[in-house]
Design a protein around this motif. Structure first.
Motif, PDB file in Angstrom:
ATOM      1  N   VAL A  48       0.837  -1.194   0.000  1.00 24.73           N
ATOM      2  CA  VAL A  48       0.000   0.000   0.000  1.00 24.73           C
ATOM      3  C   VAL A  48       0.878   1.252   0.000  1.00 24.73           C
ATOM      4  O   VAL A  48       1.860   1.323   0.726  1.00 24.73           O
ATOM      5  CB  VAL A  48      -0.921   0.005   1.252  1.00 24.73           C
ATOM      6  N   GLU A  49       0.497   2.205  -0.822  1.00 26.27           N
ATOM      7  CA  GLU A  49       1.190   3.499  -0.839  1.00 26.27           C
ATOM      8  C   GLU A  49       0.704   4.348   0.330  1.00 26.27           C
ATOM      9  O   GLU A  49      -0.467   4.300   0.694  1.00 26.27           O
ATOM     10  CB  GLU A  49       0.885   4.247  -2.147  1.00 26.27           C
ATOM     11  N   ASP A  50       1.575   5.085   0.928  1.00 25.26           N
ATOM     12  CA  ASP A  50       1.228   6.082   1.942  1.00 25.26           C
ATOM     13  C   ASP A  50       0.818   5.515   3.297  1.00 25.26           C
ATOM     14  O   ASP A  50       0.157   6.189   4.070  1.00 25.26           O
ATOM     15  CB  ASP A  50       0.129   7.003   1.403  1.00 25.26           C
ATOM     16  N   GLY A  51       1.148   4.281   3.588  1.00 24.82           N
ATOM     17  CA  GLY A  51       0.912   3.738   4.917  1.00 24.82           C
ATOM     18  C   GLY A  51      -0.419   3.047   5.093  1.00 24.82           C
ATOM     19  O   GLY A  51      -1.373   3.286   4.366  1.00 24.82           O
ATOM     20  N   SER A  73       5.132  -3.953  16.621  1.00 26.23           N
ATOM     21  CA  SER A  73       6.225  -3.497  17.476  1.00 26.23           C
ATOM     22  C   SER A  73       7.516  -4.244  17.141  1.00 26.23           C
ATOM     23  O   SER A  73       8.593  -3.644  17.073  1.00 26.23           O
ATOM     24  CB  SER A  73       5.842  -3.699  18.942  1.00 26.23           C
ATOM     25  N   ARG A  74       7.401  -5.528  16.915  1.00 28.38           N
ATOM     26  CA  ARG A  74       8.577  -6.339  16.572  1.00 28.38           C
ATOM     27  C   ARG A  74       9.136  -5.935  15.209  1.00 28.38           C
ATOM     28  O   ARG A  74      10.347  -5.827  15.034  1.00 28.38           O
ATOM     29  CB  ARG A  74       8.177  -7.814  16.586  1.00 28.38           C
ATOM     30  N   LEU A  80      12.013  -2.698  10.088  1.00 26.29           N
ATOM     31  CA  LEU A  80      11.332  -3.088   8.849  1.00 26.29           C
ATOM     32  C   LEU A  80      10.132  -2.209   8.517  1.00 26.29           C
ATOM     33  O   LEU A  80       9.684  -2.195   7.368  1.00 26.29           O
ATOM     34  CB  LEU A  80      10.895  -4.555   8.940  1.00 26.29           C
ATOM     35  N   VAL A  81       9.621  -1.487   9.507  1.00 24.66           N
ATOM     36  CA  VAL A  81       8.518  -0.556   9.263  1.00 24.66           C
ATOM     37  C   VAL A  81       8.772   0.743  10.023  1.00 24.66           C
ATOM     38  O   VAL A  81       9.481   0.763  11.022  1.00 24.66           O
ATOM     39  CB  VAL A  81       7.141  -1.131   9.690  1.00 24.66           C
ATOM     40  N   THR A  82       8.174   1.804   9.493  1.00 22.31           N
ATOM     41  CA  THR A  82       8.133   3.083  10.205  1.00 22.31           C
ATOM     42  C   THR A  82       6.690   3.291  10.639  1.00 22.31           C
ATOM     43  O   THR A  82       5.773   2.647  10.112  1.00 22.31           O
ATOM     44  CB  THR A  82       8.571   4.256   9.304  1.00 22.31           C
ATOM     45  N   ARG A  83       6.500   4.176  11.593  1.00 14.44           N
ATOM     46  CA  ARG A  83       5.138   4.463  12.021  1.00 14.44           C
ATOM     47  C   ARG A  83       4.986   5.961  12.243  1.00 14.44           C
ATOM     48  O   ARG A  83       5.928   6.652  12.606  1.00 14.44           O
ATOM     49  CB  ARG A  83       4.777   3.671  13.262  1.00 14.44           C
ATOM     50  N   TYR A  92       1.521   2.632   9.335  1.00 10.63           N
ATOM     51  CA  TYR A  92       2.797   1.938   9.163  1.00 10.63           C
ATOM     52  C   TYR A  92       3.165   1.889   7.689  1.00 10.63           C
ATOM     53  O   TYR A  92       2.302   1.704   6.831  1.00 10.63           O
ATOM     54  CB  TYR A  92       2.700   0.514   9.724  1.00 10.63           C
ATOM     55  N   GLU A  93       4.464   2.069   7.435  1.00  8.23           N
ATOM     56  CA  GLU A  93       5.011   1.974   6.080  1.00  8.23           C
ATOM     57  C   GLU A  93       6.274   1.124   6.125  1.00  8.23           C
ATOM     58  O   GLU A  93       6.976   1.096   7.147  1.00  8.23           O
ATOM     59  CB  GLU A  93       5.365   3.367   5.547  1.00  8.23           C
TER      60      GLU A  93
END
Length: 113
Positions: A48-51, A73-74, A80-83, A92-93
């Protein structure tokens, strides 16, 4: 005439050193991806684009909110993800690292996804 030690020396090679910090980092990433729910979440986030909102992820994977939160969280801890937070929702992205890992897995499978 070659002696027994000459033959042994020719085939035995000492393995190189492994950086303990790099090993620990790699294992953290692989471990984070090594669970069905976490891997599915990562794939869904990357598609998905944009989170993706947490509420949409809960519905998509069909596990409890608590399980989704722990999995995210893991993935976040493994880089592996940003939030980001918008109002009361978290989005999340995938990180560049996650994108490269998923692309590599797609390439290994021969997939164009």
């Amino acid at each position: 005439m070659a002696g027994p030690s000459d033959e042994t020396d020719a085939c035995c090679v000492q393995p190189g050193d492994v950086d303990p910090a790099a090993l620990a980092s790699d294992l953290q990433v692989l471990s984070a991806m090594g669970n069905d729910t976490r891997y599915e979440l990562l794939r869904r986030i990357a598609s998905v684009e944009d989170g993706v909102c947490v509420c949409d992820l809960e519905t998509a994977v069909g596990v409890s909110q608590s399980a989704v939160s722990q999995a995210l969280s893991r993935l976040y801890s493994a880089g592996l993800v940003t939030r980001r937070k918008e109002g009361s929702w978290r989005y999340y992205e995938p990180t560049e690292t996650a994108d490269r890992l998923l692309d590599t897995l797609d390439d290994l499978r021969g997939s164009d996804d």
